[in-house]
Design a protein around this motif. Sequence first.
Motif, short mmCIF file in Angstrom:
data_model
loop_
_atom_site.label_atom_id
_atom_site.label_comp_id
_atom_site.label_asym_id
_atom_site.label_seq_id
_atom_site.Cartn_x
_atom_site.Cartn_y
_atom_site.Cartn_z
N GLY A 3 -10.63 -2.73 -8.89
CA GLY A 3 -10.67 -4.06 -9.48
C GLY A 3 -9.65 -4.23 -10.59
N THR A 4 -8.93 -3.18 -10.93
CA THR A 4 -7.95 -3.29 -11.99
C THR A 4 -6.71 -4.03 -11.54
N GLY A 5 -6.23 -3.75 -10.34
CA GLY A 5 -5.03 -4.39 -9.84
C GLY A 5 -3.77 -3.69 -10.33
N LEU A 6 -2.68 -3.88 -9.60
CA LEU A 6 -1.43 -3.21 -9.93
C LEU A 6 -0.90 -3.66 -11.28
N ARG A 7 -0.89 -4.96 -11.54
CA ARG A 7 -0.37 -5.44 -12.82
C ARG A 7 -1.14 -4.85 -13.99
N ALA A 8 -2.47 -4.89 -13.91
CA ALA A 8 -3.29 -4.38 -15.02
C ALA A 8 -3.06 -2.89 -15.22
N ARG A 9 -2.91 -2.16 -14.13
CA ARG A 9 -2.72 -0.72 -14.26
C ARG A 9 -1.38 -0.40 -14.91
N LEU A 10 -0.34 -1.11 -14.50
CA LEU A 10 0.96 -0.89 -15.11
C LEU A 10 0.97 -1.33 -16.57
N ASP A 11 0.34 -2.46 -16.86
CA ASP A 11 0.28 -2.94 -18.24
C ASP A 11 -0.45 -1.96 -19.15
N ALA A 12 -1.44 -1.26 -18.58
CA ALA A 12 -2.22 -0.29 -19.36
C ALA A 12 -1.50 1.03 -19.54
N GLY A 13 -0.36 1.20 -18.86
CA GLY A 13 0.36 2.46 -18.96
C GLY A 13 -0.27 3.57 -18.14
N ALA A 14 -1.16 3.22 -17.22
CA ALA A 14 -1.80 4.23 -16.36
C ALA A 14 -0.88 4.55 -15.19
N PHE A 15 -1.08 5.72 -14.58
CA PHE A 15 -0.27 6.16 -13.46
C PHE A 15 -0.71 5.41 -12.21
N ALA A 16 0.17 4.60 -11.66
CA ALA A 16 -0.18 3.73 -10.53
C ALA A 16 0.12 4.41 -9.20
N VAL A 17 -0.61 3.98 -8.18
CA VAL A 17 -0.40 4.47 -6.82
C VAL A 17 -0.35 3.28 -5.88
N THR A 18 0.75 3.17 -5.13
CA THR A 18 0.84 2.19 -4.06
C THR A 18 1.14 2.92 -2.76
N ALA A 19 0.85 2.27 -1.66
CA ALA A 19 1.16 2.82 -0.34
C ALA A 19 1.86 1.75 0.47
N GLU A 20 2.35 2.15 1.65
CA GLU A 20 3.11 1.21 2.47
C GLU A 20 2.58 1.20 3.89
N LEU A 21 2.40 -0.01 4.43
CA LEU A 21 1.94 -0.16 5.81
C LEU A 21 2.84 -1.13 6.55
N GLY A 22 3.17 -0.79 7.78
CA GLY A 22 3.88 -1.71 8.64
C GLY A 22 2.89 -2.47 9.51
N PRO A 23 2.96 -3.80 9.55
CA PRO A 23 2.08 -4.57 10.44
C PRO A 23 2.32 -4.19 11.90
N PRO A 24 1.38 -4.53 12.77
CA PRO A 24 1.52 -4.16 14.18
C PRO A 24 2.56 -5.00 14.91
N ARG A 25 3.05 -4.46 16.02
CA ARG A 25 3.92 -5.22 16.91
C ARG A 25 3.03 -5.94 17.91
N GLY A 26 2.24 -6.87 17.40
CA GLY A 26 1.28 -7.57 18.23
C GLY A 26 0.41 -8.47 17.37
N ALA A 27 -0.52 -9.17 18.00
CA ALA A 27 -1.31 -10.19 17.32
C ALA A 27 -2.73 -9.75 17.01
N ASP A 28 -3.02 -8.45 17.11
CA ASP A 28 -4.37 -7.95 16.85
C ASP A 28 -4.53 -7.62 15.37
N PRO A 29 -5.31 -8.37 14.61
CA PRO A 29 -5.50 -8.05 13.19
C PRO A 29 -6.20 -6.71 13.00
N GLY A 30 -7.02 -6.32 13.96
CA GLY A 30 -7.74 -5.06 13.83
C GLY A 30 -6.83 -3.86 13.73
N ALA A 31 -5.63 -3.95 14.35
CA ALA A 31 -4.70 -2.82 14.29
C ALA A 31 -4.29 -2.53 12.86
N LEU A 32 -4.08 -3.58 12.06
CA LEU A 32 -3.72 -3.39 10.66
C LEU A 32 -4.94 -3.03 9.82
#
Length: 335
Positions: A3-32
């Motif tokens: 519930g902190t969010g990326l902005r709040a974590r960076l503003d607090a000077g805490a060590f942030a973690v992000t990840a990266e996902l590629g959306p599917p090559r298709g129209a199925d939301p479940g794949a993502l």
Amino acid sequence: MSGTGLRARLDAGAFAVTAELGPPRGADPGALLRKLAPLRGWVDAVNITDNAGAQVRMASWAGSLLAAQAGIEPVMQLTCRDRNRLALQSDLLAAAAMGIPNVLLMTGDHPKFGDHPDARPVFDLDSVQLLWAARTMRDEGLLLSGRALTARPGWLIGAVENPFAPPAGYRAARLQKKAVAGAEFVQTQFVFDVAAFARWMAEVTGLGLDGRCRILAGVGPVRSLRALGHMRTGVPGLHIPDEVGRRLRAVPEDQVAEEGVRICVEIIEQIREIPGVSGVHVMAPGYEQGIPDILERAGLAGPGPRDGGQATGGSREAGRGQRPAAPTLGGADAH
């Protein structure tokens, strides 16, 4: 997420973690959604890529909305490759209207490298120009045309950077240009050469950039010798030290993936000790389910509120409200 969010974590000077996902090559939301599920509670935000590698995928804005639906804060990537300045500004406004809190702005890969090599690229703006446009929209409520917005967006603005691309000594200055234009955080190319990355960070901190633009180091496991070969020859500006290759080749074939994860964990541990680093950006295409294990082994908390320690960057003064000089509009840049 906690519930902190990326902005709040960076503003607090805490060590942030992000990840990266590629959306599917298709129209199925479940794949993502299936790829998103293991990350909940482990990351502060997740990037949703925008036709990465010039390969057609589900739109990044749609993937971002699905991430939010899954309880994970999205970072919507937006490239200049496929849109002129009208479409770019329109998509940015739409992202804000739909509650997407973070945008990552980049030039994008040329279509000739993707699955539609005959597609006509746009590149009306480059990444620096788009960063400036986004900051002007948010902080001054103005479009590039000079017309006023009826309501200002409020996203956190990010960019990308490659500390290893030639010419040596240029990339810290390049980051400075992006920070002045409006970047408040930057995610880097994969870091395998920690010593070279530390030298770049020394240049970054020497310019005082870590206080206005938070640095998230790109990390990820090399899980096969084939992947090692591709990353060495097919990813421009990426340097993988010989020692990494030696370690991967020194173990039995069925242990290469585990050794790659072990190396990734060690790199994260080393990166956390470098002054000015505010977090890591984990990229593990096809192995998103393994990201929590990598983070846990690196000591970066667990499900729920994370206590990954303090970042080593400077005070958080992004300079909002201070108008940067406008870059010349037109032309393209690779990042």
